[in-house]
Design an enzyme around this catalytic site. Structure first.
Site, PDB file in Angstrom:
ATOM      1  N   ASP A  88       2.439   2.483   2.541  1.00  9.17           N
ATOM      2  CA  ASP A  88       2.468   3.134   3.846  1.00  9.17           C
ATOM      3  C   ASP A  88       3.828   2.959   4.515  1.00  9.17           C
ATOM      4  O   ASP A  88       4.577   2.038   4.200  1.00  9.17           O
ATOM      5  CB  ASP A  88       1.365   2.571   4.738  1.00  9.17           C
ATOM      6  CG  ASP A  88      -0.009   3.029   4.275  1.00  9.17           C
ATOM      7  OD1 ASP A  88      -0.059   3.930   3.433  1.00  9.17           O
ATOM      8  OD2 ASP A  88      -1.013   2.486   4.754  1.00  9.17           O
ATOM      9  N   CYS A  93      -0.979  -5.076   6.871  1.00  6.51           N
ATOM     10  CA  CYS A  93      -0.682  -3.869   7.653  1.00  6.51           C
ATOM     11  C   CYS A  93       0.102  -4.220   8.910  1.00  6.51           C
ATOM     12  O   CYS A  93       0.917  -3.429   9.387  1.00  6.51           O
ATOM     13  CB  CYS A  93      -1.977  -3.169   8.052  1.00  6.51           C
ATOM     14  SG  CYS A  93      -3.129  -2.951   6.690  1.00  6.51           S
ATOM     15  N   CYS A 132       0.806  -1.225   0.000  1.00  4.23           N
ATOM     16  CA  CYS A 132       0.000   0.000   0.000  1.00  4.23           C
ATOM     17  C   CYS A 132       0.837   1.272   0.000  1.00  4.23           C
ATOM     18  O   CYS A 132       0.298   2.357  -0.136  1.00  4.23           O
ATOM     19  CB  CYS A 132      -0.905   0.014   1.223  1.00  4.23           C
ATOM     20  SG  CYS A 132       0.044  -0.082   2.753  1.00  4.23           S
TER      21      CYS A 132
HETATM   22 FE1  FES Z   1      -1.203   0.339   4.387  1.00  4.92          FE
HETATM   23 FE2  FES Z   1      -2.702  -0.735   6.209  1.00  4.92          FE
HETATM   24  S1  FES Z   1      -3.317  -0.140   4.241  1.00  4.92           S
HETATM   25  S2  FES Z   1      -0.607  -0.333   6.314  1.00  4.92           S
END
Ligand code: FES
Length: 142
Positions: free
Chosen positions: A36, A103, A34
């Site tokens: 992140d 995640c 993602c």
């Molecule tokens: Fe990226 Fe949860 S969607 S860490």
């Protein structure tokens, strides 16, 4: 998608958020699924993680798992912290929906990255102790 009460609690009131000035180790990892990012700071005394804080540019599940992970390793020996898996963190949170499992990997890897950094700062090769810290291992992200 249903989140457990524990996940909601750690998301709404995350523990150990922030930075540690003069941290003994800092780890930053990205989630290839993602994009992140998670940053973890540790203070170490006599091989014990005396303090840990995290900051994330990530979703609620990343916040909740990191919050729980920091609680689980605080005050513990490095050796034990390195054994913490994302599965154990998820179990402590009473589970995560399957689409959010990736995640939880961020916290596990950020801890490993912070410990690696700690050893590097001490002039010790972290690889035999920590292993490599890949972008994503225990899920199907990569
Ligand atoms: Fe990226 Fe949860 S969607 S860490």
């Amino acid at each position: 998608m249903a989140y457990s009460e524990k996940v909601m609690d750690h998301f709404a009131n995350p523990r150990n958020v922030g930075e540690i000035e003069n941290a003994d180790g800092i780890g930053e990892v990205g989630n290839s699924k993602c994009g992140d990012i998670m940053k973890m700071y540790i203070k170490v005394d006599n091989d014990i993680i005396t303090d840990v804080k995290f900051k994330t540019f990530g979703c609620g599940a990343a916040i909740a798992t990191s919050s729980m992970a920091t609680e689980l390793i605080k005050g513990k020996p490095i050796e034990e912290a390195l054994k913490l898996t994302n599965k154990a963190v998820m179990e402590a949170l009473d589970g995560l929906p399957p689409v959010k499992v990736h995640c939880s990997v961020l916290a596990e890897q950020a801890i490993k990255a912070a410990v690696s950094d700690y050893y590097k700062k001490k002039g010790i090769d972290p690889e035999p102790i920590v292993g490599t810290v890949p972008e994503c291992t225990s899920c199907s992200c990569g």
